[in-house]
Design a protein around this motif. Sequence first.
Motif, PDB file in Angstrom:
ATOM      1  N   MET A   1      68.389  35.181 -31.665  1.00 20.13           N
ATOM      2  CA  MET A   1      68.355  36.321 -30.770  1.00 20.13           C
ATOM      3  C   MET A   1      66.936  36.814 -30.533  1.00 20.13           C
ATOM      4  SD  MET A   1      70.982  39.445 -30.963  1.00 20.13           S
ATOM      5  CE  MET A   1      70.171  41.005 -31.189  1.00 20.13           C
ATOM      6  N   THR A   2      65.975  36.300 -31.262  1.00 20.58           N
ATOM      7  CA  THR A   2      64.581  36.703 -31.094  1.00 20.58           C
ATOM      8  C   THR A   2      64.162  36.668 -29.631  1.00 20.58           C
ATOM      9  OG1 THR A   2      62.312  36.127 -31.684  1.00 20.58           O
ATOM     10  CG2 THR A   2      63.856  34.322 -31.538  1.00 20.58           C
ATOM     11  N   THR A   3      63.186  37.472 -29.274  1.00 22.36           N
ATOM     12  CA  THR A   3      62.664  37.453 -27.909  1.00 22.36           C
ATOM     13  C   THR A   3      61.534  36.438 -27.754  1.00 22.36           C
ATOM     14  OG1 THR A   3      61.105  39.243 -28.381  1.00 22.36           O
ATOM     15  CG2 THR A   3      63.280  39.865 -27.493  1.00 22.36           C
ATOM     16  N   LEU A   4      61.204  35.743 -28.819  1.00 22.44           N
ATOM     17  CA  LEU A   4      60.136  34.754 -28.774  1.00 22.44           C
ATOM     18  C   LEU A   4      60.686  33.431 -28.245  1.00 22.44           C
ATOM     19  CD1 LEU A   4      58.567  35.641 -32.216  1.00 22.44           C
ATOM     20  CD2 LEU A   4      57.748  36.320 -29.951  1.00 22.44           C
ATOM     21  N   VAL A   5      60.064  32.903 -27.226  1.00 23.18           N
ATOM     22  CA  VAL A   5      60.537  31.697 -26.549  1.00 23.18           C
ATOM     23  C   VAL A   5      60.229  30.466 -27.405  1.00 23.18           C
ATOM     24  CG1 VAL A   5      60.309  30.290 -24.460  1.00 23.18           C
ATOM     25  CG2 VAL A   5      60.194  32.787 -24.315  1.00 23.18           C
ATOM     26  N   ASN A   6      61.201  29.551 -27.476  1.00 21.96           N
ATOM     27  CA  ASN A   6      61.057  28.289 -28.221  1.00 21.96           C
ATOM     28  C   ASN A   6      60.710  28.513 -29.693  1.00 21.96           C
ATOM     29  OD1 ASN A   6      61.594  26.705 -25.916  1.00 21.96           O
ATOM     30  ND2 ASN A   6      59.473  26.965 -25.252  1.00 21.96           N
ATOM     31  N   ARG A   7      61.351  29.514 -30.295  1.00 23.34           N
ATOM     32  CA  ARG A   7      61.109  29.828 -31.707  1.00 23.34           C
ATOM     33  C   ARG A   7      62.453  29.935 -32.431  1.00 23.34           C
ATOM     34  NH1 ARG A   7      55.902  32.603 -31.517  1.00 23.34           N
ATOM     35  NH2 ARG A   7      56.021  33.036 -33.731  1.00 23.34           N
ATOM     36  N   PRO A   8      63.202  28.832 -32.541  1.00 22.15           N
ATOM     37  CA  PRO A   8      64.548  28.882 -33.110  1.00 22.15           C
ATOM     38  C   PRO A   8      64.598  28.899 -34.642  1.00 22.15           C
ATOM     39  CG  PRO A   8      64.029  26.637 -32.518  1.00 22.15           C
ATOM     40  CD  PRO A   8      62.857  27.490 -32.073  1.00 22.15           C
ATOM     41  N   ASN A   9      63.472  28.703 -35.307  1.00 18.93           N
ATOM     42  CA  ASN A   9      63.486  28.512 -36.750  1.00 18.93           C
ATOM     43  C   ASN A   9      63.365  29.812 -37.533  1.00 18.93           C
ATOM     44  OD1 ASN A   9      63.636  25.726 -36.313  1.00 18.93           O
ATOM     45  ND2 ASN A   9      61.415  25.567 -36.178  1.00 18.93           N
ATOM     46  N   THR A  10      63.797  29.730 -38.779  1.00 21.58           N
ATOM     47  CA  THR A  10      63.722  30.834 -39.730  1.00 21.58           C
ATOM     48  C   THR A  10      62.699  30.493 -40.799  1.00 21.58           C
ATOM     49  OG1 THR A  10      66.042  31.391 -39.377  1.00 21.58           O
ATOM     50  CG2 THR A  10      65.063  32.150 -41.435  1.00 21.58           C
ATOM     51  N   ARG A 101      55.247  26.733 -36.619  1.00 21.99           N
ATOM     52  CA  ARG A 101      56.497  26.264 -37.219  1.00 21.99           C
ATOM     53  C   ARG A 101      57.723  26.629 -36.378  1.00 21.99           C
ATOM     54  NH1 ARG A 101      52.505  26.911 -40.329  1.00 21.99           N
ATOM     55  NH2 ARG A 101      52.197  25.649 -42.197  1.00 21.99           N
ATOM     56  N   GLY A 102      57.501  27.180 -35.207  1.00 17.93           N
ATOM     57  CA  GLY A 102      58.602  27.543 -34.316  1.00 17.93           C
ATOM     58  C   GLY A 102      59.489  28.646 -34.870  1.00 17.93           C
ATOM     59  N   VAL A 103      58.916  29.553 -35.648  1.00 12.57           N
ATOM     60  CA  VAL A 103      59.694  30.603 -36.318  1.00 12.57           C
ATOM     61  C   VAL A 103      59.818  31.843 -35.433  1.00 12.57           C
ATOM     62  CG1 VAL A 103      59.723  32.200 -38.285  1.00 12.57           C
ATOM     63  CG2 VAL A 103      59.105  29.787 -38.616  1.00 12.57           C
ATOM     64  N   GLY A 104      61.058  32.276 -35.251  1.00 12.97           N
ATOM     65  CA  GLY A 104      61.355  33.515 -34.536  1.00 12.97           C
ATOM     66  C   GLY A 104      62.171  34.482 -35.371  1.00 12.97           C
ATOM     67  N   ARG A 105      62.581  34.032 -36.562  1.00  9.38           N
ATOM     68  CA  ARG A 105      63.401  34.874 -37.442  1.00  9.38           C
ATOM     69  C   ARG A 105      62.812  34.826 -38.846  1.00  9.38           C
ATOM     70  NH1 ARG A 105      68.053  33.568 -40.778  1.00  9.38           N
ATOM     71  NH2 ARG A 105      69.137  35.488 -41.279  1.00  9.38           N
ATOM     72  N   LEU A 106      62.653  36.011 -39.438  1.00  9.80           N
ATOM     73  CA  LEU A 106      62.109  36.127 -40.785  1.00  9.80           C
ATOM     74  C   LEU A 106      63.143  36.660 -41.753  1.00  9.80           C
ATOM     75  CD1 LEU A 106      58.657  37.724 -39.921  1.00  9.80           C
ATOM     76  CD2 LEU A 106      59.154  35.322 -40.443  1.00  9.80           C
ATOM     77  N   VAL A 107      63.155  36.093 -42.944  1.00 11.02           N
ATOM     78  CA  VAL A 107      63.907  36.628 -44.076  1.00 11.02           C
ATOM     79  C   VAL A 107      62.826  37.141 -45.027  1.00 11.02           C
ATOM     80  CG1 VAL A 107      65.453  36.080 -45.994  1.00 11.02           C
ATOM     81  CG2 VAL A 107      65.824  35.034 -43.731  1.00 11.02           C
ATOM     82  N   VAL A 108      62.839  38.458 -45.285  1.00 13.26           N
ATOM     83  CA  VAL A 108      61.722  39.116 -45.956  1.00 13.26           C
ATOM     84  C   VAL A 108      62.101  39.552 -47.367  1.00 13.26           C
ATOM     85  CG1 VAL A 108      60.096  41.056 -45.829  1.00 13.26           C
ATOM     86  CG2 VAL A 108      60.850  39.904 -43.719  1.00 13.26           C
ATOM     87  N   VAL A 109      61.204  39.224 -48.325  1.00 11.19           N
ATOM     88  CA  VAL A 109      61.349  39.615 -49.726  1.00 11.19           C
ATOM     89  C   VAL A 109      59.982  40.045 -50.244  1.00 11.19           C
ATOM     90  CG1 VAL A 109      63.257  37.990 -50.114  1.00 11.19           C
ATOM     91  CG2 VAL A 109      60.910  37.271 -50.603  1.00 11.19           C
ATOM     92  N   GLY A 110      59.972  40.797 -51.359  1.00  5.73           N
ATOM     93  CA  GLY A 110      58.694  41.094 -51.997  1.00  5.73           C
ATOM     94  C   GLY A 110      58.481  42.540 -52.350  1.00  5.73           C
ATOM     95  N   ALA A 111      57.230  42.991 -52.188  1.00  5.50           N
ATOM     96  CA  ALA A 111      56.832  44.323 -52.625  1.00  5.50           C
ATOM     97  C   ALA A 111      55.703  44.839 -51.717  1.00  5.50           C
ATOM     98  CB  ALA A 111      56.360  44.257 -54.085  1.00  5.50           C
ATOM     99  N   GLU A 112      55.455  46.060 -51.750  1.00  2.72           N
ATOM    100  CA  GLU A 112      56.251  47.159 -52.230  1.00  2.72           C
ATOM    101  C   GLU A 112      57.141  47.659 -51.101  1.00  2.72           C
ATOM    102  OE1 GLU A 112      54.511  49.956 -55.439  1.00  2.72           O
ATOM    103  OE2 GLU A 112      52.939  49.637 -53.939  1.00  2.72           O
TER     104      GLU A 112
END
Length: 184
Positions: A1-10, A101-112
């Motif tokens: 669903m990202t608005t970034l074109v040609n970025r299907p990866n996570t 890397r064609g990334v349009g979706r992020l899964v975020v972990v960490g701090a703070e």
Amino acid sequence: MTTLVNRPNTALLVVDVQNGVVDEAHERDAVVAKIGGLVGRARREGVPVVWVQHSDDELVRDSEEWRIVGELDREDSEPLVEKSYGDSFEDTDLEEVLAERGVGRLVVVGAETDACIRSTLHGAMVRGYDATLVGDAHTTVDKSEWGAPTPEQVVAHTNLYWRYQAAPGRKGGTVKADDVDFRG
């Protein structure tokens, strides 16, 4: 669903899991273990793992405090983005790393939670990314003596409000580590 074109990866974005950031963090060992499990899963599934490492006057580059915690091991092939602001995109090459890397979706972990995690989540969404927060894989230290809520409240509130974040063509969301779906 990202608005970034040609970025299907996570990609799995591991933010500031450094000795000086998490050594006194709320539920440190459990959070680091969840992050380690997600890093392993991402690698097995061929999902890019991108590491973010903060430096400033208190986290001096190449110091023990600056290093990624010993329980986590970044592979040489995995990008390392160095930053000096809360938002991992600000004045870094993170956008270029993700675009390659064609990334349009992020899964975020960490701090703070109440600093770099929130800043990075918002920074991702305003730049066109979908951004999912892993609710049991982020943490913070206790800042209640300065008027902040307790770490438990900070984590719970961030999980709650990010669950409902959305913008035109983009979505946020909060999931538990066991429920992460790197395919979307």
